[in-house]
Write a protein that holds these residues in place. Sequence first.
Motif, PDB file in Angstrom:
ATOM      1  N   GLY A  16       0.947  -1.121   0.004  1.00  0.00           N
ATOM      2  CA  GLY A  16      -0.099  -0.083  -0.190  1.00  0.00           C
ATOM      3  C   GLY A  16       0.858   1.094  -0.259  1.00  0.00           C
ATOM      4  N   PRO A  17       1.337   1.622   0.999  1.00  0.00           N
ATOM      5  CA  PRO A  17       2.077   2.883   0.669  1.00  0.00           C
ATOM      6  C   PRO A  17       3.797   3.395  -0.127  1.00  0.00           C
ATOM      7  CG  PRO A  17       2.764   1.761   3.044  1.00  0.00           C
ATOM      8  CD  PRO A  17       1.819   0.553   1.899  1.00  0.00           C
ATOM      9  N   LEU A  18       3.520   1.966  -0.750  1.00  0.00           N
ATOM     10  CA  LEU A  18       4.465   1.854  -2.444  1.00  0.00           C
ATOM     11  C   LEU A  18       4.113   2.162  -3.364  1.00  0.00           C
ATOM     12  CD1 LEU A  18       7.418   1.537  -3.643  1.00  0.00           C
ATOM     13  CD2 LEU A  18       7.164  -1.189  -3.546  1.00  0.00           C
ATOM     14  N   GLN A  19       2.642   1.536  -3.342  1.00  0.00           N
ATOM     15  CA  GLN A  19       1.541   1.754  -4.596  1.00  0.00           C
ATOM     16  C   GLN A  19       1.217   3.301  -4.263  1.00  0.00           C
ATOM     17  OE1 GLN A  19      -1.004  -0.495  -3.572  1.00  0.00           O
ATOM     18  NE2 GLN A  19      -0.123  -2.119  -5.233  1.00  0.00           N
ATOM     19  N   ALA A  20       0.985   3.927  -2.881  1.00  0.00           N
ATOM     20  CA  ALA A  20       0.695   5.219  -3.055  1.00  0.00           C
ATOM     21  C   ALA A  20       1.727   5.885  -3.156  1.00  0.00           C
ATOM     22  CB  ALA A  20       0.590   5.862  -1.521  1.00  0.00           C
ATOM     23  N   SER A  21       3.473   6.200  -3.260  1.00  0.00           N
ATOM     24  CA  SER A  21       4.123   6.582  -3.232  1.00  0.00           C
ATOM     25  C   SER A  21       3.822   6.666  -4.636  1.00  0.00           C
ATOM     26  CB  SER A  21       5.626   5.855  -2.777  1.00  0.00           C
ATOM     27  OG  SER A  21       6.743   6.633  -3.622  1.00  0.00           O
ATOM     28  N   VAL A  22       4.162   5.345  -5.706  1.00  0.00           N
ATOM     29  CA  VAL A  22       4.047   5.500  -6.933  1.00  0.00           C
ATOM     30  C   VAL A  22       2.843   6.413  -7.767  1.00  0.00           C
ATOM     31  CG1 VAL A  22       3.598   3.989  -8.568  1.00  0.00           C
ATOM     32  CG2 VAL A  22       4.909   3.000  -7.416  1.00  0.00           C
ATOM     33  N   ARG A  23       1.704   6.684  -7.261  1.00  0.00           N
ATOM     34  CA  ARG A  23       1.122   7.285  -7.092  1.00  0.00           C
ATOM     35  C   ARG A  23       0.852   9.202  -6.835  1.00  0.00           C
ATOM     36  NH1 ARG A  23      -2.615   3.204  -5.170  1.00  0.00           N
ATOM     37  NH2 ARG A  23      -3.289   2.196  -6.828  1.00  0.00           N
ATOM     38  N   GLN A  24       1.711   9.430  -5.539  1.00  0.00           N
ATOM     39  CA  GLN A  24       2.993  10.854  -5.905  1.00  0.00           C
ATOM     40  C   GLN A  24       4.098  11.051  -6.672  1.00  0.00           C
ATOM     41  OE1 GLN A  24       3.294  10.969  -1.606  1.00  0.00           O
ATOM     42  NE2 GLN A  24       3.933  12.625  -2.292  1.00  0.00           N
ATOM     43  N   SER A  25       4.407  10.343  -7.376  1.00  0.00           N
ATOM     44  CA  SER A  25       5.474  10.450  -8.124  1.00  0.00           C
ATOM     45  C   SER A  25       4.970  10.782  -9.846  1.00  0.00           C
ATOM     46  CB  SER A  25       6.530   8.937  -7.882  1.00  0.00           C
ATOM     47  OG  SER A  25       7.301   9.065  -6.652  1.00  0.00           O
ATOM     48  N   LEU A  26       3.623   9.812 -10.089  1.00  0.00           N
ATOM     49  CA  LEU A  26       3.272  10.060 -11.266  1.00  0.00           C
ATOM     50  C   LEU A  26       1.980  11.516 -11.311  1.00  0.00           C
ATOM     51  CD1 LEU A  26       1.935   6.515 -12.248  1.00  0.00           C
ATOM     52  CD2 LEU A  26       3.936   7.924 -12.797  1.00  0.00           C
ATOM     53  N   ASN A  27       2.197  11.811 -10.121  1.00  0.00           N
ATOM     54  CA  ASN A  27       1.466  13.176 -10.347  1.00  0.00           C
ATOM     55  C   ASN A  27       2.398  14.675  -9.373  1.00  0.00           C
ATOM     56  OD1 ASN A  27      -1.427  14.510  -9.788  1.00  0.00           O
ATOM     57  ND2 ASN A  27      -0.450  15.355  -8.051  1.00  0.00           N
ATOM     58  N   GLN A  32       5.429  18.263 -14.032  1.00  0.00           N
ATOM     59  CA  GLN A  32       6.654  18.767 -14.195  1.00  0.00           C
ATOM     60  C   GLN A  32       6.309  18.700 -14.880  1.00  0.00           C
ATOM     61  OE1 GLN A  32       8.731  21.044 -11.754  1.00  0.00           O
ATOM     62  NE2 GLN A  32       7.308  19.936 -10.174  1.00  0.00           N
ATOM     63  N   LEU A  33       6.194  17.646 -15.494  1.00  0.00           N
ATOM     64  CA  LEU A  33       5.894  17.851 -16.871  1.00  0.00           C
ATOM     65  C   LEU A  33       5.213  18.984 -17.908  1.00  0.00           C
ATOM     66  CD1 LEU A  33       6.299  14.707 -18.093  1.00  0.00           C
ATOM     67  CD2 LEU A  33       7.837  16.093 -18.011  1.00  0.00           C
ATOM     68  N   ALA A  34       3.858  19.145 -16.680  1.00  0.00           N
ATOM     69  CA  ALA A  34       3.054  20.346 -17.820  1.00  0.00           C
ATOM     70  C   ALA A  34       3.418  21.931 -17.522  1.00  0.00           C
ATOM     71  CB  ALA A  34       2.223  20.427 -16.795  1.00  0.00           C
ATOM     72  N   LEU A  35       4.802  21.456 -16.316  1.00  0.00           N
ATOM     73  CA  LEU A  35       5.644  22.917 -15.866  1.00  0.00           C
ATOM     74  C   LEU A  35       6.388  23.321 -17.315  1.00  0.00           C
ATOM     75  CD1 LEU A  35       5.359  23.116 -11.941  1.00  0.00           C
ATOM     76  CD2 LEU A  35       3.638  24.233 -14.089  1.00  0.00           C
ATOM     77  N   LEU A  36       7.051  22.453 -17.773  1.00  0.00           N
ATOM     78  CA  LEU A  36       7.494  22.254 -18.863  1.00  0.00           C
ATOM     79  C   LEU A  36       7.798  22.249 -19.682  1.00  0.00           C
ATOM     80  CD1 LEU A  36      10.645  21.924 -19.866  1.00  0.00           C
ATOM     81  CD2 LEU A  36      10.336  19.749 -20.119  1.00  0.00           C
ATOM     82  N   ASN A  37       5.963  21.443 -20.008  1.00  0.00           N
ATOM     83  CA  ASN A  37       5.501  22.083 -21.444  1.00  0.00           C
ATOM     84  C   ASN A  37       5.161  23.750 -21.606  1.00  0.00           C
ATOM     85  OD1 ASN A  37       5.893  20.123 -22.747  1.00  0.00           O
ATOM     86  ND2 ASN A  37       3.735  18.741 -22.330  1.00  0.00           N
ATOM     87  N   ARG A  38       5.005  24.311 -20.499  1.00  0.00           N
ATOM     88  CA  ARG A  38       4.893  25.328 -20.419  1.00  0.00           C
ATOM     89  C   ARG A  38       5.716  26.636 -20.607  1.00  0.00           C
ATOM     90  NH1 ARG A  38       0.998  26.508 -15.904  1.00  0.00           N
ATOM     91  NH2 ARG A  38      -0.847  25.916 -17.320  1.00  0.00           N
ATOM     92  N   ARG A  39       6.371  25.619 -20.447  1.00  0.00           N
ATOM     93  CA  ARG A  39       7.780  27.003 -20.017  1.00  0.00           C
ATOM     94  C   ARG A  39       8.317  26.969 -21.760  1.00  0.00           C
ATOM     95  NH1 ARG A  39       9.333  30.404 -15.882  1.00  0.00           N
ATOM     96  NH2 ARG A  39       8.833  28.989 -14.172  1.00  0.00           N
ATOM     97  N   VAL A  40       8.376  25.919 -22.415  1.00  0.00           N
ATOM     98  CA  VAL A  40       8.889  25.314 -23.979  1.00  0.00           C
ATOM     99  C   VAL A  40       7.811  26.170 -25.058  1.00  0.00           C
ATOM    100  CG1 VAL A  40       8.910  23.847 -25.310  1.00  0.00           C
ATOM    101  CG2 VAL A  40       9.509  23.419 -23.297  1.00  0.00           C
ATOM    102  N   GLY A  41       6.548  25.796 -24.097  1.00  0.00           N
ATOM    103  CA  GLY A  41       5.474  27.240 -24.847  1.00  0.00           C
ATOM    104  C   GLY A  41       5.432  28.771 -25.316  1.00  0.00           C
ATOM    105  N   GLY A  42       6.161  28.954 -23.969  1.00  0.00           N
ATOM    106  CA  GLY A  42       6.037  29.924 -23.713  1.00  0.00           C
ATOM    107  C   GLY A  42       7.184  30.857 -24.957  1.00  0.00           C
TER     108      GLY A  42
END
Length: 164
Positions: A16-27, A32-42
């Motif tokens: 359970g804690p490891l799965q929660a960690s994976v979900r949190q890391s995916l989030n 971070q990828l959305a923020l990177l894309n925003r910078r690239v788009g800018g």
Amino acid sequence: MKTGSSEVDGVPLRRGPLQASVRQSLNETALQLALLNRRVGGRLELKDTDLECLNLVHNEGPLTPSVLARRAALHPATVTGVLDRLERGGWVARERDPANRRAVLVRALRERNGELFGLLSGMTTAMGEILEQYSTDELRIIADFLERTAAAGRRATDELATEG
């Protein structure tokens, strides 16, 4: 596919804690990828939606504008504006569909890829360094996980599209 040990030194691991960690890391990764894309788009003078549509056309294209609208979860009129900006910027071309002369296909142009890839080079280099730390078998597991996660995301997106 369950691989690996479920015990360490005879002590059962709690998943359970490891799965929660994976979900949190995916989030966090998605953020971070959305923020990177925003910078690239800018830097490229593209709106977030423009860059997302360009990515869809690169990955899945050529696409009709209606398919692009469906995949991007955008109103067709919004996609028209996006395509106008992308076409003006030299990112895409709208062409007649050879299979249906009344239809239009949107095709990604490659001329500006160097500019885009240059802005992503820091992330590309960092990813290469990270991936070098994994064995071939571990990379297979990671690739499988990410492919399944992307497929789950597509299914969830499609389900929301049919509900609304």
